[in-house]
Structures are given as C-alpha cells and as structure tokens.
Design a protein around this motif. Structure first.
Motif, mmCIF file in Angstrom:
data_model
loop_
_atom_site.group_PDB
_atom_site.id
_atom_site.type_symbol
_atom_site.label_atom_id
_atom_site.label_comp_id
_atom_site.label_asym_id
_atom_site.label_seq_id
_atom_site.Cartn_x
_atom_site.Cartn_y
_atom_site.Cartn_z
ATOM 1 N N LEU A 91 0.873 -1.176 0.000
ATOM 2 C CA LEU A 91 0.000 0.000 0.000
ATOM 3 C C LEU A 91 0.906 1.220 0.000
ATOM 4 C CD1 LEU A 91 -2.528 -1.123 2.759
ATOM 5 C CD2 LEU A 91 -2.979 -1.059 0.301
ATOM 6 N N GLU A 92 0.734 2.120 -0.969
ATOM 7 C CA GLU A 92 1.645 3.260 -1.089
ATOM 8 C C GLU A 92 0.868 4.555 -1.295
ATOM 9 O OE1 GLU A 92 5.497 4.675 -3.768
ATOM 10 O OE2 GLU A 92 4.774 2.607 -3.874
ATOM 11 N N HIS A 93 1.141 5.527 -0.436
ATOM 12 C CA HIS A 93 0.464 6.823 -0.446
ATOM 13 C C HIS A 93 1.449 7.916 -0.850
ATOM 14 C CE1 HIS A 93 -1.840 10.297 0.919
ATOM 15 N NE2 HIS A 93 -0.869 10.618 1.758
ATOM 16 N N GLY A 94 1.068 8.739 -1.831
ATOM 17 C CA GLY A 94 1.883 9.879 -2.225
ATOM 18 C C GLY A 94 1.457 11.124 -1.472
ATOM 19 N N LEU A 95 2.442 11.918 -1.022
ATOM 20 C CA LEU A 95 2.122 13.127 -0.276
ATOM 21 C C LEU A 95 3.026 14.277 -0.704
ATOM 22 C CD1 LEU A 95 4.339 13.645 2.425
ATOM 23 C CD2 LEU A 95 3.613 11.269 2.614
ATOM 24 N N ASP A 96 2.520 15.485 -0.569
ATOM 25 C CA ASP A 96 3.302 16.688 -0.839
ATOM 26 C C ASP A 96 4.040 17.075 0.435
ATOM 27 O OD1 ASP A 96 2.512 16.952 -3.474
ATOM 28 O OD2 ASP A 96 0.793 18.197 -2.993
ATOM 29 N N SER A 97 5.357 16.896 0.427
ATOM 30 C CA SER A 97 6.130 17.152 1.639
ATOM 31 C C SER A 97 6.204 18.632 1.987
ATOM 32 C CB SER A 97 7.548 16.610 1.463
ATOM 33 O OG SER A 97 8.180 17.198 0.336
ATOM 34 N N ASP A 98 5.880 19.518 1.030
ATOM 35 C CA ASP A 98 5.953 20.950 1.312
ATOM 36 C C ASP A 98 4.728 21.473 2.046
ATOM 37 O OD1 ASP A 98 4.678 20.246 -1.091
ATOM 38 O OD2 ASP A 98 4.757 22.298 -1.830
ATOM 39 N N ASN A 99 3.593 20.753 1.980
ATOM 40 C CA ASN A 99 2.401 21.242 2.676
ATOM 41 C C ASN A 99 1.592 20.126 3.354
ATOM 42 O OD1 ASN A 99 1.028 19.976 0.576
ATOM 43 N ND2 ASN A 99 0.656 21.880 -0.539
ATOM 44 N N GLY A 100 2.017 18.882 3.217
ATOM 45 C CA GLY A 100 1.342 17.778 3.883
ATOM 46 C C GLY A 100 0.124 17.234 3.185
ATOM 47 N N ALA A 101 -0.260 17.816 2.043
ATOM 48 C CA ALA A 101 -1.451 17.363 1.328
ATOM 49 C C ALA A 101 -1.180 16.039 0.615
ATOM 50 C CB ALA A 101 -1.882 18.422 0.315
ATOM 51 N N ALA A 102 -2.259 15.309 0.348
ATOM 52 C CA ALA A 102 -2.141 14.079 -0.428
ATOM 53 C C ALA A 102 -2.027 14.416 -1.895
ATOM 54 C CB ALA A 102 -3.353 13.191 -0.189
ATOM 55 N N THR A 103 -1.196 13.667 -2.624
ATOM 56 C CA THR A 103 -1.161 13.803 -4.071
ATOM 57 C C THR A 103 -2.201 12.867 -4.671
ATOM 58 O OG1 THR A 103 0.545 12.101 -4.268
ATOM 59 C CG2 THR A 103 1.291 14.378 -4.050
ATOM 60 N N GLY A 104 -2.567 13.101 -5.906
ATOM 61 C CA GLY A 104 -3.510 12.209 -6.571
ATOM 62 C C GLY A 104 -4.950 12.424 -6.195
ATOM 63 N N GLY A 105 -5.318 13.645 -5.784
ATOM 64 C CA GLY A 105 -6.715 13.939 -5.489
ATOM 65 C C GLY A 105 -7.197 13.250 -4.229
ATOM 66 N N THR A 106 -8.378 12.636 -4.294
ATOM 67 C CA THR A 106 -8.996 12.045 -3.113
ATOM 68 C C THR A 106 -8.579 10.596 -2.887
ATOM 69 O OG1 THR A 106 -10.944 11.414 -4.420
ATOM 70 C CG2 THR A 106 -11.005 13.553 -3.300
ATOM 71 N N THR A 107 -7.829 10.015 -3.820
ATOM 72 C CA THR A 107 -7.388 8.634 -3.671
ATOM 73 C C THR A 107 -6.241 8.575 -2.678
ATOM 74 O OG1 THR A 107 -7.998 8.151 -5.962
ATOM 75 C CG2 THR A 107 -6.540 6.583 -4.860
ATOM 76 N N PHE A 108 -6.430 7.891 -1.559
ATOM 77 C CA PHE A 108 -5.395 7.889 -0.524
ATOM 78 C C PHE A 108 -4.214 7.013 -0.923
ATOM 79 C CE2 PHE A 108 -3.314 6.731 3.434
ATOM 80 C CZ PHE A 108 -3.189 7.967 4.031
ATOM 81 N N TRP A 109 -4.479 5.751 -1.297
ATOM 82 C CA TRP A 109 -3.394 4.883 -1.748
ATOM 83 C C TRP A 109 -3.174 5.130 -3.237
ATOM 84 C CZ3 TRP A 109 -1.015 3.546 2.347
ATOM 85 C CH2 TRP A 109 -1.701 3.211 3.505
ATOM 86 N N ASN A 110 -2.769 6.362 -3.561
ATOM 87 C CA ASN A 110 -2.734 6.802 -4.959
ATOM 88 C C ASN A 110 -1.552 6.266 -5.745
ATOM 89 O OD1 ASN A 110 -0.540 8.805 -4.221
ATOM 90 N ND2 ASN A 110 -2.252 9.655 -3.057
ATOM 91 N N ARG A 111 -0.537 5.742 -5.067
ATOM 92 C CA ARG A 111 0.627 5.224 -5.776
ATOM 93 C C ARG A 111 0.595 3.703 -5.942
ATOM 94 N NH1 ARG A 111 4.989 8.276 -6.789
ATOM 95 N NH2 ARG A 111 6.222 6.369 -6.798
ATOM 96 N N GLY A 112 -0.116 3.008 -5.096
ATOM 97 C CA GLY A 112 -0.157 1.564 -5.243
ATOM 98 C C GLY A 112 -1.012 0.898 -4.194
ATOM 99 N N SER A 113 -1.664 -0.191 -4.585
ATOM 100 C CA SER A 113 -2.443 -1.019 -3.655
ATOM 101 C C SER A 113 -2.642 -2.369 -4.330
ATOM 102 C CB SER A 113 -3.794 -0.369 -3.321
ATOM 103 O OG SER A 113 -4.532 -0.099 -4.492
ATOM 104 N N TRP A 114 -1.832 -3.337 -3.951
ATOM 105 C CA TRP A 114 -1.901 -4.631 -4.622
ATOM 106 C C TRP A 114 -1.613 -5.795 -3.677
ATOM 107 C CZ3 TRP A 114 2.737 -7.018 -4.039
ATOM 108 C CH2 TRP A 114 3.912 -6.245 -4.025
ATOM 109 N N VAL A 115 -2.048 -6.989 -4.129
ATOM 110 C CA VAL A 115 -1.773 -8.235 -3.432
ATOM 111 C C VAL A 115 -1.183 -9.202 -4.448
ATOM 112 C CG1 VAL A 115 -4.085 -9.182 -3.849
ATOM 113 C CG2 VAL A 115 -2.735 -9.978 -1.885
#
Length: 310
Positions: free
Chosen positions: A72-96
C-alpha cells in the motif's frame, strides 16, 4: 474475567500466524528549495515536493516455496502535507500478490512495468521525481484495475505482462516489460497500449568503473493520427560519497509537430552527496524547452534539497 480470557485465547491463536508474516513501514521524504521560471513569467522561489511517499508492505511464507505479499503506497506533498492524486489515498499503489517457482501473479494498482524498464531506469539522479523528472517520455500511466504475471528470473532475464480492465468506464490496457540484468550490463524493453494509443521503448545502461552510461529510445503513436520519437542519454560519475549526473533528452515529431511537445529538449545537471545509505543532500539545474519561440510551458529551475528514505 471472561472477556480477558477470551482476548488471551485469541492472542495465543493469532501469535503463530503473525510470527510467519513480515510487515514493513517505509517511505521517502524528498524536498527542494528552488528558483523556478515558467516561460516569460518572473522567476519565483518555491519549496517543492519531489515524489515523497509513505507505504506499507508485507510478505508471508506459506510454505512449499509459495509466498503471499502486499503493498500500500500513499503519495504526499512534503511541502504542505497534502495528499497527491486527489482524493485517492493509496494513490501510488495497492496490490496483493502470490509468488512461487512459477513466478508471480499480482492484482490491484501500481505503475506500469514498461516505464520502470525504460525511462525510470535511465533517470538516475533523483529517481525521475519532481521538477527534474523526465518531461518528454510518453505514457498513459494506466495503473488501476490491473492483473499482471511476473516471470521468474532466468539467465538475467525477467518479464512482466499486465492487463488493465476498463470496467466499462475506462479503456482496457496492455503493458509489457522485459528486463536484462547481468554484471555491468542492464537492458530493458517496454510496450504499452491503451485503445488507439501505444508506445514502445528500449533501454540500455552500462557500468564502467566509476562511470555509468545509459539511454533509451521511445516511439509514441496514436493510430492514424500522430507519432513522435523520444530519446534520452544519461551519465553518472561516482567518487566517494559524491555523484555527478548529466541528462540530455529530446523529441523528434513525425506527422504532426504539435504532438506531445514535438521538437522539445530537456537538459539536467545534478550533484548528490550521500550522507548515508538513506540520506542525501543534492542540487540540480534543469531546463525544458518545448517549442520555439518560448511558450508559457517552457521551464527551468535551480534547486537544492534533501532526500531521506526510511
């Protein structure tokens, strides 16, 4: 007392199963301070995120050479703490995934193997992130609703074949990646098809003592409409804890010169100083010219930053 006894019993049952699993919290915080200029606009100072992320990954040994794993991988903006990729939290990856002697089968969301086999491998100085990322490589980046098969590695060769289900609302996609890693030579091939769009690329990289040289060639096409060629060369020189990087990329369009910034060029020079295996300080200058005369999309930046992996 009954509740306490029940909890203790459940813990006793769960403990052996948990001991067979391994779950890791990992991530990367990568931030720069940059002097940026877009087109004819005034230069500005920005605190810039460069692909920061937070993730969980785990693996369980099922016995008989079979393993189950997840990420499970979440992208974030380190300059302001916001999530990248809009409203998708696990925006970089989610797999089994299930893997064994047969290879591996993966279900879920992740970035295309064709990209990692070619463009990402060549962008050595900052892992193809932030404002110095490869702005010219063409891809539809189909990441959702995927099923992939990964072959075992044999003689240095490994491959991934992936398909993405459109599910009635998005196009179906095919993604193919082939990698070769043996000694100082590393090579790759990537192919991606999404409806009438397709791209394919080949990559080579060679380590020669303190020097590493790499490059890729890509062909990007839209059926019956437009096409273009993309190329990139990269070099790295390592001495002690220092790395010196140079990247040069360009496009040559065919059919329609306006397709994906036909005729564009990008130059990047960078320096990394590795304070440890996890932490580096670095600087770079990157410049992208999309067309002549200058357009609002043209960009250049002088940056210094810190990257920490955990």
């Amino acid at each position: 007392m009954k509740k306490i006894a029940l909890v203790a019993a459940l813990a006793a049952v769960a403990a052996p199963a948990f001991a067979q699993s391994s779950v890791t919290l990992w991530g990367r915080i990568n931030t720069t301070v940059e002097s940026q200029k877009f087109g004819n606009n005034d230069r500005k100072v920005a605190v810039q995120n460069n692909g920061s992320r937070l993730g969980f990954k785990g693996v369980e040994d099922l016995g008989g050479g079979l393993k189950a794993s997840f990420a499970l991988e979440h992208g974030l903006d380190s300059d302001n703490g916001a999530a990248t990729g809009g409203t998708t939290f696990w925006n970089r990856g989610s797999w089994v995934q299930l893997e064994g002697a047969f290879g591996a089968v993966r279900l879920g969301k992740w970035f295309p193997g064709s990209y990692f086999a070619t463009a990402d491998y060549v962008s050595m100085h900052n892992h193809d992130t932030g404002t110095s990322a490869d702005n010219l490589y063409g891809t539809k980046f189909t990441t959702n609703n995927k099923v992939s098969y990964f072959t075992p590695t044999a003689g240095g060769f490994s491959a991934e074949l992936g398909v993405a289900a459109g599910e009635g609302t998005a196009p179906r996609a095919i993604d193919v990646a082939v990698n070769y890693d043996m000694g100082p030579l590393h090579a790759g091939f990537g192919y991606e098809k999404v409806d009438d769009y397709k791209q394919y690329a080949v990559r080579g990289l060679y380590e020669l003592g303190a020097f590493t040289f790499g490059g890729y060639y890509q062909r990007e096409e839209v059926k019956g409409f437009k096409s273009r060629d993309v190329g990139r060369l990269a070099a790295m020189y390592t001495v002690g804890q220092s790395e010196f990087h140079l990247n040069v990329g360009g496009t040559r369009a065919g059919g329609d010169g306006a397709f994906r910034f036909g005729g564009a060029k990008q130059y990047t020079a960078g320096y990394n100083y590795n304070l440890s295996k996890r932490t580096k300080v670095y600087g770079f200058y990157t410049k992208t010219d999309y067309n002549a005369p200058r357009t609002s999309a043209d960009f250049n930046s002088l940056a210094v930053g810190v990257r920490h992996n955990f």
